[in-house]
Design a protein around this motif. Structure first.
Motif, PDB file in Angstrom:
ATOM      1  N   ARG A 273       0.878  -1.190   0.002  1.00 61.90           N
ATOM      2  CA  ARG A 273      -0.047   0.022  -0.047  1.00 61.90           C
ATOM      3  C   ARG A 273       0.861   1.141   0.213  1.00 61.90           C
ATOM      4  O   ARG A 273       0.824   2.281  -0.808  1.00 61.90           O
ATOM      5  CB  ARG A 273      -0.995   0.179   1.208  1.00 61.90           C
ATOM      6  N   TRP A 274       1.772   1.101   0.833  1.00 62.95           N
ATOM      7  CA  TRP A 274       2.997   2.482   1.123  1.00 62.95           C
ATOM      8  C   TRP A 274       3.397   2.452  -0.370  1.00 62.95           C
ATOM      9  O   TRP A 274       3.608   3.624  -0.943  1.00 62.95           O
ATOM     10  CB  TRP A 274       3.869   2.140   2.028  1.00 62.95           C
ATOM     11  N   VAL A 284       2.629  -1.979  -8.464  1.00 61.85           N
ATOM     12  CA  VAL A 284       2.930  -2.591  -7.736  1.00 61.85           C
ATOM     13  C   VAL A 284       2.198  -3.942  -7.874  1.00 61.85           C
ATOM     14  O   VAL A 284       1.022  -3.874  -8.397  1.00 61.85           O
ATOM     15  CB  VAL A 284       2.642  -2.143  -6.128  1.00 61.85           C
ATOM     16  N   PHE A 285       2.979  -5.044  -7.537  1.00 61.16           N
ATOM     17  CA  PHE A 285       2.265  -6.390  -7.815  1.00 61.16           C
ATOM     18  C   PHE A 285       2.284  -7.123  -6.435  1.00 61.16           C
ATOM     19  O   PHE A 285       3.242  -7.703  -6.097  1.00 61.16           O
ATOM     20  CB  PHE A 285       3.164  -7.202  -9.093  1.00 61.16           C
ATOM     21  N   TYR A 286       1.028  -7.389  -5.950  1.00 59.53           N
ATOM     22  CA  TYR A 286       0.670  -7.807  -4.623  1.00 59.53           C
ATOM     23  C   TYR A 286      -0.720  -8.372  -4.720  1.00 59.53           C
ATOM     24  O   TYR A 286      -1.613  -7.496  -5.079  1.00 59.53           O
ATOM     25  CB  TYR A 286       1.022  -6.771  -3.739  1.00 59.53           C
ATOM     26  N   PRO A 290      -6.264  -4.357  -4.080  1.00 62.81           N
ATOM     27  CA  PRO A 290      -7.560  -4.321  -4.977  1.00 62.81           C
ATOM     28  C   PRO A 290      -6.950  -4.011  -6.614  1.00 62.81           C
ATOM     29  O   PRO A 290      -7.622  -4.573  -7.549  1.00 62.81           O
ATOM     30  CB  PRO A 290      -8.303  -3.126  -4.757  1.00 62.81           C
ATOM     31  N   SER A 291      -5.765  -3.351  -6.710  1.00 65.84           N
ATOM     32  CA  SER A 291      -5.335  -3.217  -7.966  1.00 65.84           C
ATOM     33  C   SER A 291      -4.688  -4.194  -8.798  1.00 65.84           C
ATOM     34  O   SER A 291      -4.424  -4.408  -9.913  1.00 65.84           O
ATOM     35  CB  SER A 291      -4.064  -2.212  -7.857  1.00 65.84           C
ATOM     36  N   HIS A 292      -4.367  -5.524  -8.230  1.00 65.64           N
ATOM     37  CA  HIS A 292      -4.001  -6.774  -8.708  1.00 65.64           C
ATOM     38  C   HIS A 292      -5.051  -7.273  -9.610  1.00 65.64           C
ATOM     39  O   HIS A 292      -6.039  -7.423  -9.209  1.00 65.64           O
ATOM     40  CB  HIS A 292      -3.609  -7.872  -7.543  1.00 65.64           C
ATOM     41  N   PRO A 293      -4.658  -7.616 -10.730  1.00 62.94           N
ATOM     42  CA  PRO A 293      -5.564  -8.158 -11.786  1.00 62.94           C
ATOM     43  C   PRO A 293      -6.381  -9.287 -11.486  1.00 62.94           C
ATOM     44  O   PRO A 293      -7.601  -9.651 -11.906  1.00 62.94           O
ATOM     45  CB  PRO A 293      -4.846  -8.236 -13.030  1.00 62.94           C
ATOM     46  N   GLN A 294      -5.870 -10.208 -10.436  1.00 61.82           N
ATOM     47  CA  GLN A 294      -6.616 -11.262  -9.879  1.00 61.82           C
ATOM     48  C   GLN A 294      -6.834 -11.373  -8.300  1.00 61.82           C
ATOM     49  O   GLN A 294      -7.032 -12.190  -7.676  1.00 61.82           O
ATOM     50  CB  GLN A 294      -5.865 -12.699 -10.414  1.00 61.82           C
TER      51      GLN A 294
END
Ligand SMILES: *Cc1c(COP(=O)(O)O)cnc(C)c1O
Length: 392
Positions: A273-274, A284-286, A290-294
């Protein structure tokens, strides 16, 4: 013991086997062979008419306790320990497949796994198709009459792509094949592939199961009918068995697995988040974001996002290297799953031998960094990463 107790209890007490001395901590049986009372007993043991250890390439009581405990955590009928994560994958392939068989492997698996299937096992007549981790239709399309195994890793390294275990188990079973899942990043604390329909779970115990970066180890888990004959049969003959010392170290690691992984996962989410707020970050890939595609699929099949965060810094390789070289606390090392936070630049290390085109196709940019979050104070980790960020 498996049905009666919850994961926390099984993690500290599963598979306990006390000797005549009544030791409280599990005993370390550092011995290569076992003594028989008579010639007749030796014969009975070798003929498998009497249960009991013979030689530590076959079984060892400390290794067995580790196997029973991990089996209880994964909800598996059977667990076979191996010398490393790679030998777990090798033993699965050698034990269950033969020349002329076809395997479908996610293209986002660990680099050595790609080499093993794509080069080494290919020399022995095993045919492998590599497909996208996230595209179920591509797996379906890759199925052939001789497809025997589907193999994936979720979340993947370093982009944390999520494969749909339930959907791919259905694809495998419709094809008369088995689904194997490398559960290294999640461990049974966050994800139980067997409950989602997978047939085989693979572990590199070197990572979170040990959790303190001390020893190598691995395991293969599943139904006894699937792995006892084939995988154990290969292992006891070919020999990449787990040493009792390493089994004992990892066994003690399992006792703190849940509290470590939950703390690391909580820190990773905060760090992700930071990072998303920082102006020098491209992406950011995590899985927990919520921004992660899956994100939705991840939250359905995992308890949380896990301890691995990857991010692309603006400015490519030079900017990424400045972040790495700016750290004073975080360790520059390829290992992950340790209590100490580690950082790597995949494009020049773990994925450095892949061609730049193939790397770009896989989404591994020159500015990509992977952090495996440990147990240090989160503010100290942020300050350590911030030192090198935005210095261009
Ligand atoms: C490290 C790793 C392996 C290989 O494990 P070793 O114990 O190093 O042989 C396999 N799969 C994944 C996902 C890994 O991270």
């Amino acid at each position: 013991m498996t049905e009666k107790y919850q994961l926390d209890t099984l993690a500290v007490r599963g598979g306990i086997e006390r000797s005549q001395f009544g030791e409280h901590s599990e005993a370390l049986y550092l011995t290569s062979s076992f003594v028989f009372k008579s010639a007749a007993q030796a014969a009975e043991r070798f003929a498998e008419r009497e249960k009991g250890p013979i030689y530590s390439r076959f079984t060892n009581p400390t290794v067995s306790v580790f196997e029973q405990r991990l089996a209880a955590l994964e909800g598996a009928e059977c667990c076979i320990a191996t010398a490393s994560g790679m030998s777990a994958i090798l033993a699965t392939a050698m034990g269950l497949l033969k020349s002329g068989d076809h395997v479908i492997v996610s293209q986002s698996v660990f680099g050595a796994t790609v080499q093993l299937f794509g080069n080494i096992l290919k020399r022995f007549g095993l045919d492998t198709s590599f497909v996208s981790a996230t595209d179920v239709a591509a797996w379906q399309k890759a199925v052939r009459p001789n497809t025997r195994l589907l193999f994936l890793e979720t979340p993947s390294n370093p982009l944390t792509e999520i494969s749909d275990i339930r959907a791919l188990a259905a694809v495998a079973h419709a094809a008369g094949a088995l689904l194997a899942v490398d559960n290294c990043f999640c461990t049974p604390v966050l994800q139980k592939p067997l409950e989602l329909g997978a047939d085989i779970v693979i572990h590199s115990a070197t990572k979170y199961l040990d959790g303190q970066g001390r020893v190598l180890g691995g395991a293969v888990l599943g139904k006894a009918s699937v792995i006892r004959e084939g995988v154990f049969g290969f292992l006891r003959t070919a020999g990449p068995t787990l040493s009792p010392f390493n089994a004992w170290v990892i066994l003690k690691g399992l006792e703190t697995l849940r509290i470590r992984l939950e703390a690391q996962s909580a820190s990773a989410l905060e760090l992700a988040r930071w990072l998303e707020q920082q102006p020098w970050i491209e992406r950011v890939f995590y899985p927990g974001l919520p921004s992660h595609p899956q994100h939705a699929l991840a939250m359905k099949q995992q308890k949380s996002g896990g301890g691995i965060v990857s991010f692309e810094v603006k400015g490519g390789k030079d900017a990424a290297w400045r972040v790495v070289d700016g750290t004073q606390l975080i360790s520059i090392t390829a290992n992950l799953g340790d209590t100490k936070t580690t950082i790597t630049h995949p494009a020049t290390t773990t994925h450095g031998r892949i061609s730049p085109e193939a790397r770009a196709a896989a989404g591994i940019g020159d500015g990509l960094l992977r952090v495996a979050v440990g147990l240090e104070a989160l503010d100290d980790l942020k300050a350590d990463l911030a030192r090198g960020l935005g210095q261009s």
